[in-house]
Write a protein that holds these residues in place. Structure first.
Motif, PDB file in Angstrom:
ATOM      1  N   MET A   1     -13.464  -4.472 -11.732  1.00  0.00           N
ATOM      2  CA  MET A   1     -12.219  -4.783 -11.016  1.00  0.00           C
ATOM      3  C   MET A   1     -11.261  -3.589 -11.026  1.00  0.00           C
ATOM      4  O   MET A   1     -10.571  -3.320 -10.046  1.00  0.00           O
ATOM      5  N   SER A   2     -11.240  -2.850 -12.144  1.00  0.00           N
ATOM      6  CA  SER A   2     -10.357  -1.688 -12.236  1.00  0.00           C
ATOM      7  C   SER A   2     -10.762  -0.609 -11.239  1.00  0.00           C
ATOM      8  O   SER A   2      -9.912   0.093 -10.683  1.00  0.00           O
ATOM      9  N   SER A   3     -12.089  -0.465 -11.003  1.00  0.00           N
ATOM     10  CA  SER A   3     -12.556   0.528 -10.033  1.00  0.00           C
ATOM     11  C   SER A   3     -12.120   0.157  -8.618  1.00  0.00           C
ATOM     12  O   SER A   3     -11.766   1.031  -7.810  1.00  0.00           O
ATOM     13  N   LEU A   4     -12.128  -1.151  -8.305  1.00  0.00           N
ATOM     14  CA  LEU A   4     -11.652  -1.610  -7.002  1.00  0.00           C
ATOM     15  C   LEU A   4     -10.170  -1.314  -6.827  1.00  0.00           C
ATOM     16  O   LEU A   4      -9.727  -0.891  -5.754  1.00  0.00           O
ATOM     17  N   ASN A   5      -9.396  -1.532  -7.884  1.00  0.00           N
ATOM     18  CA  ASN A   5      -7.957  -1.239  -7.826  1.00  0.00           C
ATOM     19  C   ASN A   5      -7.712   0.251  -7.629  1.00  0.00           C
ATOM     20  O   ASN A   5      -6.799   0.646  -6.890  1.00  0.00           O
ATOM     21  N   ASN A   6      -8.510   1.090  -8.288  1.00  0.00           N
ATOM     22  CA  ASN A   6      -8.361   2.537  -8.114  1.00  0.00           C
ATOM     23  C   ASN A   6      -8.664   2.953  -6.678  1.00  0.00           C
ATOM     24  O   ASN A   6      -7.989   3.821  -6.115  1.00  0.00           O
ATOM     25  N   ILE A   7      -9.683   2.317  -6.088  1.00  0.00           N
ATOM     26  CA  ILE A   7     -10.016   2.605  -4.686  1.00  0.00           C
ATOM     27  C   ILE A   7      -8.860   2.191  -3.774  1.00  0.00           C
ATOM     28  O   ILE A   7      -8.503   2.915  -2.835  1.00  0.00           O
ATOM     29  N   LEU A   8      -8.261   1.019  -4.053  1.00  0.00           N
ATOM     30  CA  LEU A   8      -7.131   0.546  -3.248  1.00  0.00           C
ATOM     31  C   LEU A   8      -5.942   1.481  -3.367  1.00  0.00           C
ATOM     32  O   LEU A   8      -5.258   1.771  -2.379  1.00  0.00           O
ATOM     33  N   TYR A   9      -5.672   1.978  -4.591  1.00  0.00           N
ATOM     34  CA  TYR A   9      -4.563   2.905  -4.787  1.00  0.00           C
ATOM     35  C   TYR A   9      -4.806   4.221  -4.048  1.00  0.00           C
ATOM     36  O   TYR A   9      -3.893   4.774  -3.427  1.00  0.00           O
ATOM     37  N   PHE A  10      -6.030   4.715  -4.124  1.00  0.00           N
ATOM     38  CA  PHE A  10      -6.361   5.964  -3.412  1.00  0.00           C
ATOM     39  C   PHE A  10      -6.236   5.767  -1.909  1.00  0.00           C
ATOM     40  O   PHE A  10      -5.676   6.617  -1.199  1.00  0.00           O
ATOM     41  N   GLN A  11      -6.770   4.646  -1.413  1.00  0.00           N
ATOM     42  CA  GLN A  11      -6.720   4.355   0.013  1.00  0.00           C
ATOM     43  C   GLN A  11      -5.277   4.256   0.498  1.00  0.00           C
ATOM     44  O   GLN A  11      -4.913   4.837   1.524  1.00  0.00           O
ATOM     45  N   SER A  12      -4.456   3.510  -0.247  1.00  0.00           N
ATOM     46  CA  SER A  12      -3.065   3.333   0.173  1.00  0.00           C
ATOM     47  C   SER A  12      -2.284   4.639   0.089  1.00  0.00           C
ATOM     48  O   SER A  12      -1.464   4.934   0.965  1.00  0.00           O
ATOM     49  N   GLY A  13      -2.546   5.440  -0.949  1.00  0.00           N
ATOM     50  CA  GLY A  13      -1.856   6.727  -1.074  1.00  0.00           C
ATOM     51  C   GLY A  13      -2.198   7.663   0.065  1.00  0.00           C
ATOM     52  O   GLY A  13      -1.313   8.295   0.666  1.00  0.00           O
ATOM     53  N   MET A  52       2.785  -1.686   6.705  1.00  0.00           N
ATOM     54  CA  MET A  52       1.613  -2.544   6.577  1.00  0.00           C
ATOM     55  C   MET A  52       0.827  -2.224   5.302  1.00  0.00           C
ATOM     56  O   MET A  52       0.382  -3.126   4.581  1.00  0.00           O
ATOM     57  N   ILE A  53       0.664  -0.932   5.009  1.00  0.00           N
ATOM     58  CA  ILE A  53      -0.056  -0.527   3.795  1.00  0.00           C
ATOM     59  C   ILE A  53       0.741  -0.903   2.551  1.00  0.00           C
ATOM     60  O   ILE A  53       0.183  -1.405   1.561  1.00  0.00           O
ATOM     61  N   LEU A  54       2.049  -0.681   2.591  1.00  0.00           N
ATOM     62  CA  LEU A  54       2.889  -0.970   1.427  1.00  0.00           C
ATOM     63  C   LEU A  54       2.951  -2.465   1.115  1.00  0.00           C
ATOM     64  O   LEU A  54       3.040  -2.866  -0.049  1.00  0.00           O
ATOM     65  N   THR A  55       2.908  -3.291   2.147  1.00  0.00           N
ATOM     66  CA  THR A  55       3.000  -4.734   1.935  1.00  0.00           C
ATOM     67  C   THR A  55       1.640  -5.402   1.826  1.00  0.00           C
ATOM     68  O   THR A  55       1.503  -6.419   1.147  1.00  0.00           O
ATOM     69  N   GLY A  56       0.633  -4.824   2.482  1.00  0.00           N
ATOM     70  CA  GLY A  56      -0.677  -5.461   2.520  1.00  0.00           C
ATOM     71  C   GLY A  56      -1.346  -5.575   1.171  1.00  0.00           C
ATOM     72  O   GLY A  56      -2.020  -6.557   0.881  1.00  0.00           O
ATOM     73  N   GLY A  57      -1.167  -4.590   0.312  1.00  0.00           N
ATOM     74  CA  GLY A  57      -1.817  -4.622  -0.983  1.00  0.00           C
ATOM     75  C   GLY A  57      -0.862  -4.847  -2.130  1.00  0.00           C
ATOM     76  O   GLY A  57      -1.253  -4.786  -3.290  1.00  0.00           O
ATOM     77  N   GLU A  58       0.405  -5.130  -1.836  1.00  0.00           N
ATOM     78  CA  GLU A  58       1.439  -5.288  -2.864  1.00  0.00           C
ATOM     79  C   GLU A  58       1.467  -4.067  -3.782  1.00  0.00           C
ATOM     80  O   GLU A  58       1.701  -4.178  -4.986  1.00  0.00           O
ATOM     81  N   ILE A  59       1.204  -2.905  -3.243  1.00  0.00           N
ATOM     82  CA  ILE A  59       1.206  -1.687  -4.040  1.00  0.00           C
ATOM     83  C   ILE A  59       2.554  -1.001  -3.874  1.00  0.00           C
ATOM     84  O   ILE A  59       3.023  -0.783  -2.769  1.00  0.00           O
ATOM     85  N   TRP A  60       3.172  -0.681  -4.982  1.00  0.00           N
ATOM     86  CA  TRP A  60       4.464  -0.013  -5.069  1.00  0.00           C
ATOM     87  C   TRP A  60       5.637  -0.942  -4.771  1.00  0.00           C
ATOM     88  O   TRP A  60       6.624  -0.912  -5.492  1.00  0.00           O
ATOM     89  N   LEU A  61       5.561  -1.747  -3.729  1.00  0.00           N
ATOM     90  CA  LEU A  61       6.689  -2.629  -3.416  1.00  0.00           C
ATOM     91  C   LEU A  61       6.924  -3.647  -4.528  1.00  0.00           C
ATOM     92  O   LEU A  61       8.059  -4.013  -4.806  1.00  0.00           O
ATOM     93  N   GLN A 265     -10.635  -7.885   0.810  1.00  0.00           N
ATOM     94  CA  GLN A 265      -9.806  -8.223   1.968  1.00  0.00           C
ATOM     95  C   GLN A 265      -8.692  -7.201   2.150  1.00  0.00           C
ATOM     96  O   GLN A 265      -8.414  -6.764   3.274  1.00  0.00           O
ATOM     97  N   LYS A 266      -8.055  -6.791   1.056  1.00  0.00           N
ATOM     98  CA  LYS A 266      -6.993  -5.777   1.129  1.00  0.00           C
ATOM     99  C   LYS A 266      -7.550  -4.441   1.614  1.00  0.00           C
ATOM    100  O   LYS A 266      -6.914  -3.739   2.413  1.00  0.00           O
ATOM    101  N   PHE A 267      -8.741  -4.096   1.102  1.00  0.00           N
ATOM    102  CA  PHE A 267      -9.366  -2.833   1.505  1.00  0.00           C
ATOM    103  C   PHE A 267      -9.653  -2.820   3.005  1.00  0.00           C
ATOM    104  O   PHE A 267      -9.372  -1.838   3.695  1.00  0.00           O
ATOM    105  N   VAL A 268     -10.219  -3.924   3.502  1.00  0.00           N
ATOM    106  CA  VAL A 268     -10.532  -4.025   4.934  1.00  0.00           C
ATOM    107  C   VAL A 268      -9.259  -3.973   5.775  1.00  0.00           C
ATOM    108  O   VAL A 268      -9.197  -3.296   6.804  1.00  0.00           O
TER     109      VAL A 268
END
Length: 305
Positions: A1-13, A52-61, A265-268
């Motif tokens: 799960m942590s690897s998926l989160n890292n991918i999401l953070y990289f993608q969003s960044g 959309m990226i900032l809200t879609g994954g609840e990252i940073w916001l 779903q967030k990644f897609v």
């Protein structure tokens, strides 16, 4: 799960940085130069994708809301609502982009040719319609999303770690789903129709050009390059949109929450707004020339040092 989160953070960044660069570029073009009609749409689409990226994954916001001591209920409603608004605006703007590019490259004998001279005016009118429409269309989510509580957990479906979707009346749910699917099917249908129209025009133009000139001297015109870029974005959007729709609608229909499925779903959902600016940067000659000039200046400074 942590690897998926890292991918999401990289993608969003990556997505946020690429879109911010593109937003700066289009803002300078619009304020300081003579922008093309498509630049106005791309500027809007780029801003939409950042939110959309900032809200879609609840990252940073999420961290920002927590630092401001906002309660979970307000945080969940705001993020989920903005995410749905931006998702609706993304499909509307992509459809608008496809339609107006089809008008732009249409031959003078076409029925669409009469709209060319007022293209910027129509685009501004479309902006004034699409933004209020999507803000009002997605307002229902304010009433059906909130902070997750341990009370009557079976009546809630977690959509994030701290937010949940509340059950709604079957008739209301069916009505909202029908309207949403009808809107999306209509917009995707328009995209595919205009895309097919553009492919036909490009094919005819290519055949005429090969007939008049030698193949060895073939050059890709700016209009053709822009059309190819938009066709690529439209096809990619349609694929990603329906993959996300199938995953999200299945989860809601089964009233089932799974952290891994949610991460996928967030990644897609964030794939299209992340890839779009990279495609635009690599296909817009104006941006490529600016990057080459920056690289040239950097090399000269490096040599002098």
């Amino acid at each position: 799960m942590s690897s998926l989160n890292n991918i999401l953070y990289f993608q969003s960044g990556l997505g946020v940085l690429a879109n911010m660069f593109l937003l700066f570029f289009y803002t300078v073009i619009i304020l300081c130069h003579r922008p093309k009609p498509m630049d106005l749409i791309f500027c809007q689409l780029t801003f939409i994708h950042i939110v959309m990226i900032l809200t879609g994954g609840e990252i940073w916001l999420t961290d920002i809301f927590e630092s401001l001591n906002f309660e979970n209920g307000f945080k969940c409603k705001t993020i989920f609502y903005l995410s749905r608004v931006m998702r609706g605006l993304s499909i509307c703007m992509t459809c608008l982009l496809s339609v107006f590019q089809a008008v732009t490259i249409s031959p003078s004998t076409s029925l669409l040719a009469k709209f060319k001279h007022k293209l910027k005016t129509y685009i501004v009118y479309a902006f004034f319609y699409l933004w209020p429409f999507n803000f009002s269309f997605s307002s229902r989510w304010i009433f059906y999303v909130g902070a997750f509580t341990n009370v009557s957990e079976s009546n809630q479906m977690k959509v994030t770690k701290s937010c949940s979707l509340f059950p709604m009346n079957y008739i209301i749910h069916a009505l909202f789903l029908t309207v949403t699917i009808s809107r999306d099917v209509f917009l995707v249908g328009v995209m595919l129709t205009t895309s097919a129209y553009m492919v036909i025009i490009l094919f005819r133009h290519q055949r005429q050009y090969k007939h008049l000139h030698s193949i060895s001297h073939t050059r890709v015109s700016p209009e053709k390059r822009a059309t190819q870029t938009i066709l690529l974005l439209v096809v990619f959007f349609v694929v990603m949109y329906w993959v996300h729709f199938i995953i999200s609608s299945t989860s809601v229909h089964l009233w089932w929450y799974d952290p891994v499925v949610l991460s996928v779903q967030k990644f897609v959902m964030n794939t299209y707004p992340t890839i779009t600016p990279l495609v635009q940067i690599s296909s817009d000659n104006r941006i490529i020339n600016i990057l080459k000039q920056i690289q040239s200046v950097h090399n000269q400074i490096f040599k002098k040092a």
